[in-house]
Design a protein around this motif. Structure first.
Motif, short mmCIF file in Angstrom:
data_model
loop_
_atom_site.label_atom_id
_atom_site.label_comp_id
_atom_site.label_asym_id
_atom_site.label_seq_id
_atom_site.Cartn_x
_atom_site.Cartn_y
_atom_site.Cartn_z
N PHE A 287 57.51 4.54 -25.62
CA PHE A 287 56.12 4.48 -25.17
C PHE A 287 55.73 5.68 -24.33
N CYS A 288 56.61 6.05 -23.37
CA CYS A 288 56.22 7.14 -22.46
C CYS A 288 57.19 8.33 -22.51
N GLY A 289 58.34 8.19 -23.18
CA GLY A 289 59.28 9.29 -23.31
C GLY A 289 60.24 9.46 -22.15
N VAL B 290 69.35 -1.91 -19.22
CA VAL B 290 69.59 -2.92 -20.23
C VAL B 290 69.29 -4.28 -19.62
N VAL B 291 68.36 -5.01 -20.24
CA VAL B 291 67.95 -6.32 -19.76
C VAL B 291 68.78 -7.42 -20.43
N CYS C 114 62.02 0.31 -19.64
CA CYS C 114 61.80 1.65 -19.10
C CYS C 114 61.59 1.54 -17.60
N GLU C 115 62.25 2.43 -16.86
CA GLU C 115 62.12 2.41 -15.41
C GLU C 115 60.82 3.06 -14.92
N LYS D 5 57.82 -1.00 -19.73
CA LYS D 5 57.70 -1.64 -21.04
C LYS D 5 59.10 -1.85 -21.62
N ARG D 6 59.22 -2.89 -22.44
CA ARG D 6 60.52 -3.23 -23.03
C ARG D 6 60.58 -2.80 -24.49
#
Length: 159
Positions: free
Chosen positions: A5-7, A13-14, A31-32, A36-37
């Protein structure tokens, strides 16, 4: 792993679990940066499965390339992505089941077109027009007439 999504390159890891076939590990990541997952799959890197092109070149089988072709053919059509994923899985299984670890693009393309024809005829015609590389309107018309003829034989008893 870059976030699709943002690069951003940092994620956590969830969730991690083995696939149903136990041939890959599915990981849910977050994403930190944008939170988004997304899902990734880990597979063992083996001798690649190959696809033999019409001109004789060999190319590594690429699931994403198959999926992209299907998505393009099904654009703006009422075809669930789950069905497309199933076609990709069947195609990959077909290539993997080959004793020589390779299949021709003709074999792979025919399998995909057979599955698409069962799901959506417009998507089938779109895929076939690119795959079979129709040279003119007559070839396209012949494919449509064959499709209409087979549909008529299915719906009319005694033919």
């Amino acid at each position: 792993m870059k976030c699709p999504f943002c690069g951003w390159a940092q994620d956590k890891v969830v969730d991690s679990r083995e696939s149903k076939e136990a041939d890959s590990i599915r990981r849910r990541r977050e994403c930190e940066k944008c939170n988004k997952r997304f899902t990734t799959y880990e597979r063992i890197d083996e001798i690649p499965y190959m696809v033999v092109k019409k001109d004789g070149r060999r190319e590594k089988f690429d699931r994403q390339k198959v999926l992209n072709g299907l998505l393009h053919a099904c654009q703006k059509r009422p075809v669930p992505t789950g069905k497309l994923g199933k076609i990709v899985d069947e195609t990959e299984a077909y290539v993997v089941d080959s004793p020589e670890r390779e299949r021709t693009t003709v074999e792979v393309g025919e399998l995909i077109m057979t599955r698409l024809k069962e799901i959506d005829t417009v998507a089938y015609i779109r895929f076939a027009s690119v795959y079979r590389d129709f040279k003119d309107v007559r070839e396209f018309k012949a494919e449509l007439e064959e499709l209409l003829g087979s549909r008529l034989r299915k719906t009319t008893p005694g033919i």
